[in-house]
Structures are given as structure tokens and as C-alpha cells.
Design an enzyme around this catalytic site. Structure first.
Site, mmCIF file in Angstrom:
data_model
loop_
_atom_site.group_PDB
_atom_site.id
_atom_site.type_symbol
_atom_site.label_atom_id
_atom_site.label_comp_id
_atom_site.label_asym_id
_atom_site.label_seq_id
_atom_site.Cartn_x
_atom_site.Cartn_y
_atom_site.Cartn_z
ATOM 1 N N LYS A 37 0.861 -1.176 0.000
ATOM 2 C CA LYS A 37 0.000 0.000 0.000
ATOM 3 C C LYS A 37 0.900 1.229 0.000
ATOM 4 O O LYS A 37 2.015 1.183 0.554
ATOM 5 C CB LYS A 37 -0.876 -0.018 1.271
ATOM 6 C CG LYS A 37 -1.834 1.142 1.398
ATOM 7 C CD LYS A 37 -2.994 1.038 0.446
ATOM 8 C CE LYS A 37 -3.953 2.213 0.567
ATOM 9 N NZ LYS A 37 -4.961 2.214 -0.509
ATOM 10 N N CYS A 130 -2.778 9.640 -6.244
ATOM 11 C CA CYS A 130 -3.953 9.233 -5.457
ATOM 12 C C CYS A 130 -5.062 10.287 -5.623
ATOM 13 O O CYS A 130 -4.848 11.459 -5.318
ATOM 14 C CB CYS A 130 -3.601 9.080 -3.983
ATOM 15 S SG CYS A 130 -5.067 8.658 -3.005
HETATM 16 C C1 SIN Z 1 -6.602 5.233 -1.744
HETATM 17 O O1 SIN Z 1 -6.116 4.721 -0.733
HETATM 18 O O2 SIN Z 1 -7.280 6.263 -1.687
HETATM 19 C C2 SIN Z 1 -6.378 4.592 -3.078
HETATM 20 C C3 SIN Z 1 -4.958 4.611 -3.449
HETATM 21 C C4 SIN Z 1 -4.688 5.342 -4.703
HETATM 22 O O3 SIN Z 1 -5.588 5.463 -5.543
HETATM 23 O O4 SIN Z 1 -3.580 5.821 -4.924
#
Ligand code: SIN
Length: 314
Positions: A37, A130
Site C-alpha cells: 500500500k 492518489c
Molecule cells: C486510496 O487509498 O485512496 C487509493 C490509493 C490510490 O488510488 O492511490
């Protein structure tokens, strides 16, 4: 510097890759690498719930505004050495986000990158795209992209990837960003992040399906496949034209082996799986790879390399 994955398929930084347990499941799967992540300087709870609609009506995909929930980079620096024990490349996704300490975004990327390289990550994936934070993504600002890449490439020796948003319908910005990337030694781009500012409505309750950002979030899954293919293809062609050794990793809309094949034909050399992985978990890598290999064999090819960018004009 190049990073080679076998098989050339991995998770997209997004679902099921926050905790050690989730990352270990990817490490034990058939994926060619483990992508974390996006980690930020401060740990984050993310946006208020409900923030994910995994299944949109008609099976067209998923909608999220997660807001980068993650453990914070210091925790990932502790997890990475353990994850390396599984023998797969560990790709650390990095993002900046507003934080109480007020450290500027470029400094956040730099500090995280240096620490995470020291922790033993095999590559960094700079998430500049993001769509679910307060600020406009850095990837929409060529000067911002330049500043982050300057800061990180100066200090880090491991391969660097850059996660980009779709630039559909903004050809000038596409060109500016692509030209900026040429000035740096980056290994790959991953395109696309989820399609931003999309909305869905639950008819049973007549409510928006997610709460943050007035219901607007990022769309992933089958609905975005043609957008992702277009982005992969035009970056691939741009890099070929400029003889740049930047690989294109395709992300978006892959739920069947045939979708991955289309990404390869469009120019991707690796594919990343987001929504399908959200839906089905780590068995998807083995299933997709078996189908890809079968398609290659049935069509007279012996490797993915033979079809990268091989789409024909009609
Ligand atoms: C998110 O956690 O908002 C999604 C991650 C991303 O789209 O970079």
C-alpha cells in the site's frame, strides 16, 4: 535501472496490501512481486466509511475513496526485511499526504525513499496520483513531478517506478508529464491509477455509494480497461519514439487473462491487478498467469516479451 518480474504480474498498490498479514499472503501467492500500500510519512486511518463499494451495479467495477490508510513508513521499514524472506521483489509504494508535522511533500517522498531503500526494498513506486486526498495529485503538475523525481533520484539507487493517473483528454499535460519523465533515470511507470471523480448511486437507498469527498471517488475494474489500454499505449509509443528505457506497467480493468494480453499488446511489460484482487484475493495471480500462458501457447508465442507493443493498426 531495470526491474524484472517473473511472472510479469503483481498486485496493484491499493486493496489488501496494508498489513504484514496481507503482504505475506501476496508473497506466498504466484504474484511476481509484492507491492505495498502507498506508505505515507505519518500513519493514516484514511477517509471516513463507507469509502469503498467493491461491486458496482452491472459488474462494471469498484469505486473507492480510501484516502491511503496505511501504517506509516517507519512500520513498513520494519516489515520489509521479513517480507524479503519469501524471495520475491518487494516494491514499496510511497505517497505524500497532509500530516501534522507539515513536512513539504517533496521532503516526505525523499525521507521515506531513503529509509525504505535502507530497509531493503527492491524498488520504489512513487504514487503521484492518489485521487482521494484533499490536494490535487502531484502528477497533474509537471513542476511538482520534476521536484519529486529530482529529490528521490538524487539519493536512491534502487529502481524507481512512478504511478500515474489517466491523462485522457488532456494531451498537452500528457506530453508535459511524459517529457518530464524522460529527464530522469526511472525504471517504469504504472498507468493508470483509478479513474478519478466518479460517482455511483444506490437506488435502494437513493444515496451515493461512498461518503468521502461528497461521494466522488476512483473507479477501477472492467469499466476502465479501454482507458488503461489507451494510456499504456500512448506512453509506450512516446517512450519508443524518444528511445527511452522506461518500461510501462499496465494497471486497470484486468479481470480475465485476455485483458492482460491486451495490456501487453498495447505496450505493457508487467500488469498489476487491483479490483479483481480486491474481489477474489491472492489466487487471482495463478489463475491469470495460467490463462496468459495458455493464450500465448495457443497463438504461437513462447513468451510475453514477444507480444509487448505488438498491437497492429487496422
Ligand atoms: C486510496 O487509498 O485512496 C487509493 C490509493 C490510490 O488510488 O492511490
Amino acid at each position: 535501472m531495470e526491474i524484472k518480474l517473473y511472472p510479469p504480474i503483481t498486485n496493484a498498490s491499493g486493496p489488501h496490501c496494508v498489513t504484514y498479514e496481507e503482504l505475506e499472503r501476496i508473497a506466498r501467492s504466484a504474484a511476481g512481486a509484492v507491492v505495498t500500500k502507498s506508505m505515507t510519512h505519518c500513519p493514516r486511518q484514511g477517509n471516513p466509511e463507507p469509502r469503498l463499494r467493491a461491486h458496482l451495479d452491472g459488474g462494471i467495477g469498484s469505486l473507492n475513496s480510501m484516502g491511503l490508510p496505511n501504517l506509516g513508513y517507519q512500520e513498513y521499514a520494519k516489515l520489509i526485511p521479513k517480507l524479503k524472506g519469501f524471495g520475491k521483489p518487494i516494491i514499496a509504494s510511497i505517497a505524500s499526504a497532509p500530516c501534522a508535522h507539515g513536512l513539504p511533500p517533496v521532503e516526505q517522498y525523499r525521507e521515506i525513499a531513503v529509509t525504505i531503500e535502507r530497509a531493503g526494498a527492491d524498488a520504489l513506486e512513487l504514487n503521484l496520483s492518489c485521487p482521494n486526498l484533499e490536494d490535487v495529485p502531484i502528477a497533474m503538475d509537471p513542476q511538482g513531478v520534476r521536484a519529486v523525481l529530482q529529490a528521490v533520484t538524487r539519493e536512491v539507487k534502487i529502481p524507481i517506478g512512478v504511478k500515474l493517473p489517466p491523462y485522457n483528454n488532456t494531451p498537452k499535460l500528457f506530453e508535459e508529464i511524459a517529457r518530464t519523465l524522460l529527464d530522469f533515470e526511472i525504471s517504469y511507470i504504472a498507468t493508470i491509477n483509478s479513474e478519478p471523480l466518479t460517482l455511483d448511486i444506490d437506488l435502494a437507498t437513493r444515496t451515493k455509494v461512498i461518503r468521502p469527498n461528497e461521494g466522488f471517488g476512483g473507479l477501477g475494474g472492467p469499466a476502465v480497461l479501454p482507458i488503461a489500454l489507451a494510456e499504456v499505449h500512448r506512453f509506450y509509443k512516446f517512450f519508443q519514439k524518444h528511445r527511452a528505457k522506461i518500461a510501462v506497467w499496465g494497471v486497470g480493468g484486468i479481470t480475465r487473462p485476455e485483458d492482460a494480453i491486451k495490456h501487453f499488446l498495447a505496450g505493457a511489460s508487467v500488469v498489476q491487478i487491483g479490483t479483481l484482487f480486491l474481489w477474489e484475493g491472492p489466487t487471482v495471480f495463478e489463475k491469470l498467469w495460467a490463462g496468459i500462458e495458455q493464450w500465448l501457447a495457443e497463438n504461437g508465442f513462447s513468451s510475453v516479451e514477444e507480444i509487448i507493443g505488438a498491437v497492429r493498426e487496422i
